[in-house]
Write a protein that holds these residues in place. Structure first.
Motif, PDB file in Angstrom:
ATOM      1  N   UNK A 101      58.533  90.395  54.171  1.00 41.91           N
ATOM      2  CA  UNK A 101      59.642  90.823  53.468  1.00 41.91           C
ATOM      3  C   UNK A 101      60.663  91.483  54.335  1.00 41.91           C
ATOM      4  N   UNK A 102      62.047  90.793  54.609  1.00 44.04           N
ATOM      5  CA  UNK A 102      62.755  91.254  55.333  1.00 44.04           C
ATOM      6  C   UNK A 102      64.634  91.109  54.510  1.00 44.04           C
ATOM      7  N   UNK A 103      64.666  92.759  54.422  1.00 41.16           N
ATOM      8  CA  UNK A 103      65.458  92.435  53.502  1.00 41.16           C
ATOM      9  C   UNK A 103      66.775  93.281  54.650  1.00 41.16           C
ATOM     10  N   UNK A 104      67.830  93.073  54.887  1.00 38.11           N
ATOM     11  CA  UNK A 104      68.549  93.407  55.557  1.00 38.11           C
ATOM     12  C   UNK A 104      69.318  93.443  56.909  1.00 38.11           C
ATOM     13  N   UNK A 105      68.237  93.104  57.027  1.00 40.89           N
ATOM     14  CA  UNK A 105      67.701  92.377  58.600  1.00 40.89           C
ATOM     15  C   UNK A 105      68.616  91.458  59.369  1.00 40.89           C
ATOM     16  N   UNK A 106      69.198  92.013  61.066  1.00 41.45           N
ATOM     17  CA  UNK A 106      70.257  91.109  61.902  1.00 41.45           C
ATOM     18  C   UNK A 106      68.804  90.630  62.311  1.00 41.45           C
ATOM     19  N   UNK A 107      68.949  89.175  62.783  1.00 40.49           N
ATOM     20  CA  UNK A 107      68.636  88.531  63.507  1.00 40.49           C
ATOM     21  C   UNK A 107      69.389  87.354  64.125  1.00 40.49           C
ATOM     22  N   UNK A 108      70.983  87.559  64.045  1.00 43.83           N
ATOM     23  CA  UNK A 108      72.148  87.172  64.684  1.00 43.83           C
ATOM     24  C   UNK A 108      71.017  86.139  66.262  1.00 43.83           C
ATOM     25  N   UNK A 109      71.568  85.499  66.368  1.00 44.57           N
ATOM     26  CA  UNK A 109      71.125  84.872  67.822  1.00 44.57           C
ATOM     27  C   UNK A 109      69.350  84.645  68.392  1.00 44.57           C
ATOM     28  N   UNK A 110      69.013  84.803  67.467  1.00 39.93           N
ATOM     29  CA  UNK A 110      67.893  85.121  67.596  1.00 39.93           C
ATOM     30  C   UNK A 110      67.068  83.856  67.883  1.00 39.93           C
ATOM     31  N   UNK A 111      66.237  83.352  68.585  1.00 38.43           N
ATOM     32  CA  UNK A 111      64.922  82.947  68.970  1.00 38.43           C
ATOM     33  C   UNK A 111      63.873  82.803  68.037  1.00 38.43           C
ATOM     34  N   UNK A 112      63.540  82.276  66.998  1.00 34.05           N
ATOM     35  CA  UNK A 112      62.553  81.845  66.584  1.00 34.05           C
ATOM     36  C   UNK A 112      61.670  81.152  66.318  1.00 34.05           C
ATOM     37  N   UNK A 113      61.887  79.957  67.340  1.00 34.64           N
ATOM     38  CA  UNK A 113      61.054  78.506  67.723  1.00 34.64           C
ATOM     39  C   UNK A 113      59.831  79.128  67.380  1.00 34.64           C
ATOM     40  N   UNK A 114      59.468  79.829  68.168  1.00 33.44           N
ATOM     41  CA  UNK A 114      57.408  79.640  68.497  1.00 33.44           C
ATOM     42  C   UNK A 114      57.277  80.976  66.855  1.00 33.44           C
ATOM     43  N   UNK A 115      57.875  81.730  66.496  1.00 37.47           N
ATOM     44  CA  UNK A 115      57.225  82.387  65.876  1.00 37.47           C
ATOM     45  C   UNK A 115      57.133  81.747  64.023  1.00 37.47           C
ATOM     46  N   UNK A 116      56.001  82.931  63.450  1.00 39.81           N
ATOM     47  CA  UNK A 116      55.526  82.124  62.648  1.00 39.81           C
ATOM     48  C   UNK A 116      56.338  83.063  60.763  1.00 39.81           C
ATOM     49  N   UNK A 117      56.231  82.066  60.166  1.00 37.18           N
ATOM     50  CA  UNK A 117      57.701  82.488  59.220  1.00 37.18           C
ATOM     51  C   UNK A 117      57.150  82.237  58.006  1.00 37.18           C
TER      52      UNK A 117
END
Length: 120
Positions: free
Chosen positions: A54-70
């Motif tokens: 659970x992610x609230x009010x988080x900043x992932x701007x510009x992040x590479x999430x290509x390999x992450x398991x979401x």
């Protein structure tokens, strides 16, 4: 917050709150962890596992999430503007009141995605 402090919080099953993470998260099992007001924009996300997180009010701007398991992760009031989610299989994700403007989803397979009041 560095990687040692993050791991210590996780061992104690404490939420990760109000910090800027400056670490390489590649390979970490962050499944089910609660993150609130965390800045991930200076991290290496790599193949970190955020399943059920659970992610609230988080900043992932510009992040590479290509390999992450979401899978099964929930994002609430998060900034994912210009994040890279391309080439992923995205299952059972929820975005509520998030900013996904400029996020890259090319060649992603998306199923059971919920987006409420979210900028796409």
């Amino acid at each position: 917050m560095n990687i040692e402090a993050l791991l210590s919080h996780m061992r104690l099953k404490k939420p990760i709150e109000k910090v800027s993470l400056e670490a390489d998260l590649s390979g970490l099992d962050l499944n089910g962890v609660i993150f609130s007001e965390v800045d991930f924009s200076h991290c290496i996300i790599g193949d970190a596992k955020f399943g059920g997180a659970v992610l609230s009010n988080c900043n992932f701007s510009g992040c590479g999430l290509r390999k992450a398991n979401l899978e099964n992760a929930g994002f609430v009031e998060c900034d994912l503007s210009a994040a890279y989610l391309d080439g992923k299989v995205l299952n059972n994700l929820s975005f509520m009141d998030c900013n996904l403007s400029g996020a890259v989803f090319s060649e992603s397979k998306i199923s059971q995605l919920m987006a409420l009041n979210t900028n796409l």
